[in-house]
Scaffold this motif. Structure first.
Motif, mmCIF file in Angstrom:
data_model
loop_
_atom_site.group_PDB
_atom_site.id
_atom_site.type_symbol
_atom_site.label_atom_id
_atom_site.label_comp_id
_atom_site.label_asym_id
_atom_site.label_seq_id
_atom_site.Cartn_x
_atom_site.Cartn_y
_atom_site.Cartn_z
ATOM 1 N N GLN A 286 -2.657 52.424 -14.859
ATOM 2 C CA GLN A 286 -4.060 52.598 -15.227
ATOM 3 C C GLN A 286 -4.965 51.748 -14.324
ATOM 4 O O GLN A 286 -6.018 52.209 -13.879
ATOM 5 C CB GLN A 286 -4.288 52.204 -16.694
ATOM 6 N N VAL A 287 -4.545 50.531 -14.049
ATOM 7 C CA VAL A 287 -5.305 49.656 -13.141
ATOM 8 C C VAL A 287 -5.377 50.293 -11.760
ATOM 9 O O VAL A 287 -6.441 50.349 -11.142
ATOM 10 C CB VAL A 287 -4.671 48.251 -13.055
ATOM 11 N N GLN A 288 -4.256 50.789 -11.280
ATOM 12 C CA GLN A 288 -4.233 51.407 -9.959
ATOM 13 C C GLN A 288 -5.116 52.649 -9.907
ATOM 14 O O GLN A 288 -5.780 52.895 -8.904
ATOM 15 C CB GLN A 288 -2.796 51.720 -9.557
ATOM 16 N N SER A 289 -5.172 53.402 -11.000
ATOM 17 C CA SER A 289 -6.050 54.575 -11.061
ATOM 18 C C SER A 289 -7.518 54.166 -10.997
ATOM 19 O O SER A 289 -8.335 54.845 -10.371
ATOM 20 C CB SER A 289 -5.789 55.372 -12.339
ATOM 21 N N ILE A 290 -7.855 53.069 -11.641
ATOM 22 C CA ILE A 290 -9.233 52.561 -11.581
ATOM 23 C C ILE A 290 -9.556 52.128 -10.159
ATOM 24 O O ILE A 290 -10.614 52.449 -9.626
ATOM 25 C CB ILE A 290 -9.435 51.399 -12.572
ATOM 26 N N LEU A 291 -8.637 51.415 -9.536
ATOM 27 C CA LEU A 291 -8.865 50.919 -8.181
ATOM 28 C C LEU A 291 -8.982 52.036 -7.152
ATOM 29 O O LEU A 291 -9.770 51.936 -6.217
ATOM 30 C CB LEU A 291 -7.757 49.942 -7.778
ATOM 31 N N ASP A 292 -8.207 53.109 -7.324
ATOM 32 C CA ASP A 292 -8.275 54.197 -6.340
ATOM 33 C C ASP A 292 -9.349 55.233 -6.675
ATOM 34 O O ASP A 292 -9.552 56.188 -5.942
ATOM 35 C CB ASP A 292 -6.912 54.852 -6.125
ATOM 36 N N GLY A 293 -10.038 55.032 -7.795
ATOM 37 C CA GLY A 293 -11.161 55.889 -8.143
ATOM 38 C C GLY A 293 -10.818 57.138 -8.921
ATOM 39 O O GLY A 293 -11.701 57.924 -9.248
ATOM 40 N N SER A 294 -9.538 57.350 -9.231
ATOM 41 C CA SER A 294 -9.175 58.545 -9.991
ATOM 42 C C SER A 294 -9.437 58.387 -11.488
ATOM 43 O O SER A 294 -9.370 59.357 -12.230
ATOM 44 C CB SER A 294 -7.713 58.924 -9.738
ATOM 45 N N MET A 295 -9.766 57.171 -11.909
ATOM 46 C CA MET A 295 -10.120 56.900 -13.304
ATOM 47 C C MET A 295 -11.346 55.999 -13.310
ATOM 48 O O MET A 295 -11.452 55.076 -12.504
ATOM 49 C CB MET A 295 -8.966 56.217 -14.032
ATOM 50 N N SER A 296 -12.259 56.264 -14.222
ATOM 51 C CA SER A 296 -13.477 55.478 -14.330
ATOM 52 C C SER A 296 -13.308 54.392 -15.386
ATOM 53 O O SER A 296 -12.548 54.556 -16.346
ATOM 54 C CB SER A 296 -14.627 56.406 -14.731
#
Length: 62
Positions: free
Chosen positions: A27-37
């Motif tokens: 989830q953290v990685q998704s936030i960092l790569d922009g795929s999750m807000s």
């Protein structure tokens, strides 16, 4: 919003953020790569984000 927060600027690793915010590392990685807000996170986790930002970098704008 993520660009306004220093904790996502590279000072902390994904693992450190995951542990501090008590969310899965993917989830953290998704936030960092922009795929999750950040807005996709529950209010309790968002509060932890702002608390961590304030504790490490001073005042935070909400």
């Amino acid at each position: 919003m993520i660009h306004e927060l220093n904790i996502f600027g590279g000072s902390l690793t994904s693992y450190q953020l995951s542990e501090a915010l008590e969310i899965p590392i993917d989830q953290v990685q998704s936030i960092l790569d922009g795929s999750m807000s950040l807005e996709d996170l529950c209010p309790e986790i968002l509060e932890k984000v702002h608390h961590l930002e304030g504790a490490l970098f001073g005042r935070v704008k909400k």
